[in-house]
Motif scaffolding. Structure first.
Motif, mmCIF file in Angstrom:
data_model
loop_
_atom_site.group_PDB
_atom_site.id
_atom_site.type_symbol
_atom_site.label_atom_id
_atom_site.label_comp_id
_atom_site.label_asym_id
_atom_site.label_seq_id
_atom_site.Cartn_x
_atom_site.Cartn_y
_atom_site.Cartn_z
ATOM 1 N N THR A 110 4.775 12.574 -4.378
ATOM 2 C CA THR A 110 4.065 11.748 -5.341
ATOM 3 C C THR A 110 3.752 10.394 -4.722
ATOM 4 O O THR A 110 4.313 10.013 -3.690
ATOM 5 N N VAL A 111 2.851 9.660 -5.362
ATOM 6 C CA VAL A 111 2.512 8.328 -4.858
ATOM 7 C C VAL A 111 3.740 7.425 -4.898
ATOM 8 O O VAL A 111 3.983 6.631 -3.972
ATOM 9 N N VAL A 112 4.545 7.554 -5.952
ATOM 10 C CA VAL A 112 5.749 6.723 -6.071
ATOM 11 C C VAL A 112 6.741 7.044 -4.957
ATOM 12 O O VAL A 112 7.330 6.149 -4.339
ATOM 13 N N GLN A 113 6.927 8.350 -4.683
ATOM 14 C CA GLN A 113 7.876 8.737 -3.641
ATOM 15 C C GLN A 113 7.405 8.287 -2.264
ATOM 16 O O GLN A 113 8.179 7.784 -1.445
ATOM 17 N N ALA A 114 6.111 8.451 -1.976
ATOM 18 C CA ALA A 114 5.589 8.008 -0.681
ATOM 19 C C ALA A 114 5.702 6.497 -0.535
ATOM 20 O O ALA A 114 6.014 5.993 0.554
ATOM 21 N N ALA A 115 5.445 5.760 -1.608
ATOM 22 C CA ALA A 115 5.595 4.307 -1.556
ATOM 23 C C ALA A 115 7.036 3.915 -1.282
ATOM 24 O O ALA A 115 7.309 2.963 -0.533
ATOM 25 N N ARG A 116 7.960 4.636 -1.858
ATOM 26 C CA ARG A 116 9.374 4.348 -1.615
ATOM 27 C C ARG A 116 9.770 4.704 -0.182
ATOM 28 O O ARG A 116 10.533 3.972 0.470
ATOM 29 N N ASP A 117 9.265 5.823 0.340
ATOM 30 C CA ASP A 117 9.639 6.245 1.695
ATOM 31 C C ASP A 117 9.086 5.307 2.759
ATOM 32 O O ASP A 117 9.759 5.059 3.770
ATOM 33 N N TYR A 118 7.881 4.780 2.545
ATOM 34 C CA TYR A 118 7.255 3.925 3.547
ATOM 35 C C TYR A 118 7.361 2.441 3.205
ATOM 36 O O TYR A 118 6.757 1.609 3.902
ATOM 37 N N ALA A 119 8.118 2.116 2.143
ATOM 38 C CA ALA A 119 8.334 0.718 1.741
ATOM 39 C C ALA A 119 7.012 0.014 1.488
ATOM 40 O O ALA A 119 6.773 -1.106 1.959
ATOM 41 N N LEU A 120 6.120 0.692 0.739
ATOM 42 C CA LEU A 120 4.823 0.128 0.393
ATOM 43 C C LEU A 120 4.695 0.060 -1.123
ATOM 44 O O LEU A 120 5.530 0.584 -1.858
ATOM 45 N N SER A 121 3.658 -0.603 -1.570
ATOM 46 C CA SER A 121 3.410 -0.698 -2.999
ATOM 47 C C SER A 121 2.601 0.508 -3.477
ATOM 48 O O SER A 121 1.932 1.193 -2.681
ATOM 49 N N TRP A 122 2.645 0.742 -4.773
ATOM 50 C CA TRP A 122 1.927 1.874 -5.356
ATOM 51 C C TRP A 122 0.425 1.770 -5.112
ATOM 52 O O TRP A 122 -0.199 2.760 -4.701
ATOM 53 N N PRO A 123 -0.237 0.625 -5.347
ATOM 54 C CA PRO A 123 -1.684 0.562 -5.103
ATOM 55 C C PRO A 123 -2.074 0.840 -3.659
ATOM 56 O O PRO A 123 -3.120 1.437 -3.389
ATOM 57 N N VAL A 124 -1.239 0.391 -2.709
ATOM 58 C CA VAL A 124 -1.567 0.616 -1.300
ATOM 59 C C VAL A 124 -1.525 2.102 -0.972
ATOM 60 O O VAL A 124 -2.425 2.642 -0.302
ATOM 61 N N VAL A 125 -0.500 2.811 -1.433
ATOM 62 C CA VAL A 125 -0.402 4.247 -1.164
ATOM 63 C C VAL A 125 -1.501 5.006 -1.902
ATOM 64 O O VAL A 125 -2.079 5.962 -1.365
#
Length: 357
Positions: A110-125
């Protein structure tokens, strides 16, 4: 990374600190006129984020120059060095952004999981996923025979004031409209913001005329917005109402009949002790999913009620079950088995393969 050179590495508790300088001669060329700069204005230090190396995330420190453009005809007077791995005004490397987008598109995150894994924000992912999908998906979907249209609610709406008129305008609409291929394997074809006829018309207008002419059936819910849009853009298509909303409307009608006869006969709403009220959930269930003895018990219960209550409910229940039996023939592939005594017996019923709606 192409165009950058490492001049030093320092260890830190949070990970290695990598010092970089520009090693690409093309970075001195003006991005507008292409002229090679000869004078340096000053130096800038940026810290773009990059992928992790194992369990450690290196911190990049890029010391780059700001150059003057001496071309008299060029509107840009100065510019900062940039290389393809780190585009201008970007705080992430291209490979980090690509990895985040691929994690959502290809790895099932999910976008939330990818943002958490790569230490990025939701809009960026989310933006990285959009860029990844735009690069791999075709510019136009393949022609479809049966098109499905439905809306979905996402979050809350947001408004911004119009300074000229003083009227609040919708900035983010909570309703989105999705377009689905029902006869093929393309799945979701597109999604637009706003539940309006103009939003549907605009999406369909972006397809070429040959694509629109190929659409033979359009499945919608009982929404006049979608109906008016289809009649304007796809006049040759046959409108089909999906089964879910037909069954929902039948159950709502049955419930309205039950409530009406209860209020008329008893002078109040149904409550515990009124058998028709206690049977309310069983009435809206499909008889095909009930055991035979339970269906017989239900009909016996209705026949034991006062006639002014039991008879209208029984008629409405039978009409609902007849509708379910009729809709069930869509999955058998043999619609000639439909037997009707009304005037609609010979009415053609549209069908299309690989569609259960």
């Amino acid at each position: 990374m192409t165009g950058l050179a490492v001049v030093g590495v320092a260890d830190d508790t949070d990970g290695p600190v990598v010092h970089l300088v520009t090693a690409d001669e093309r970075a001195r060329h003006c991005p507008d006129c292409g002229a090679r700069a000869r004078r340096s204005k000053d130096r800038r230090v940026t810290r773009p984020r990059d992928l992790s190396v194992g369990s450690r995330r290196p911190r990049l420190v890029w010391a780059k120059r700001r150059w003057r453009c001496d071309e008299l005809t060029c509107r840009r007077r100065s510019f900062t060095e940039s290389v393809p791995p780190v585009p201008p005004r970007k705080r992430l490397t291209t490979r980090l952004r690509a990895a985040a987008g691929a994690a959502v598109a290809d790895q099932g995150r999910t976008v939330v999981q990818a943002a958490r894994d790569y230490a990025l924000s939701w809009p960026v992912v989310a933006g990285a996923f959009t860029s990844h999908a735009r690069a791999v998906l075709p510019a136009q979907p393949e022609p479809v025979q049966a098109l499905g249209i439905d809306e979905i609610r996402r979050g809350r709406p947001r408004w911004i004031p119009d300074e000229a008129t003083g009227i609040w305008q919708t900035a983010v609409d909570r309703w989105h409209v999705g377009f689905v291929d029902l006869s093929g394997k393309q799945g979701l074809l597109g999604q637009v913001g706003g539940r309006t006829a103009q939003a549907v018309i605009a999406w369909l207008a972006d397809r070429d005329q040959a694509w629109r002419d190929a659409v033979q059936y359009v499945a919608i819910d009982m929404c006049t917005i979608f109906k008016s849009a289809i009649r304007r853009v796809l006049p040759q298509a046959t409108l089909v109402v999906d089964h879910f909303h037909l069954v929902q409307l039948a159950n709502q009608t049955l419930t309205e009949v039950r409530r009406r006869v209860t209020v008329t006969h008893r002078g109040r709403r149904g409550r515990k002790g009124n058998r028709e009220w206690e049977l309310r959930n069983r009435l809206t269930r499909s008889a095909a999913r009930m055991r035979g003895e339970h269906v017989d018990a239900l009909l016996d219960e209705l026949s034991n009620l006062p006639r002014v209550i039991g008879a209208p409910i029984t008629v409405a229940w039978n009409a609902k079950e007849d509708l379910l039996d009729l809709l069930a023939t869509a999955r058998t592939g043999n619609r000639s088995a439909i037997c009707c005594t009304g005037s609609t017996a010979d009415a053609p019923t549209p069908t299309f393969p690989n569609c259960s709606a």
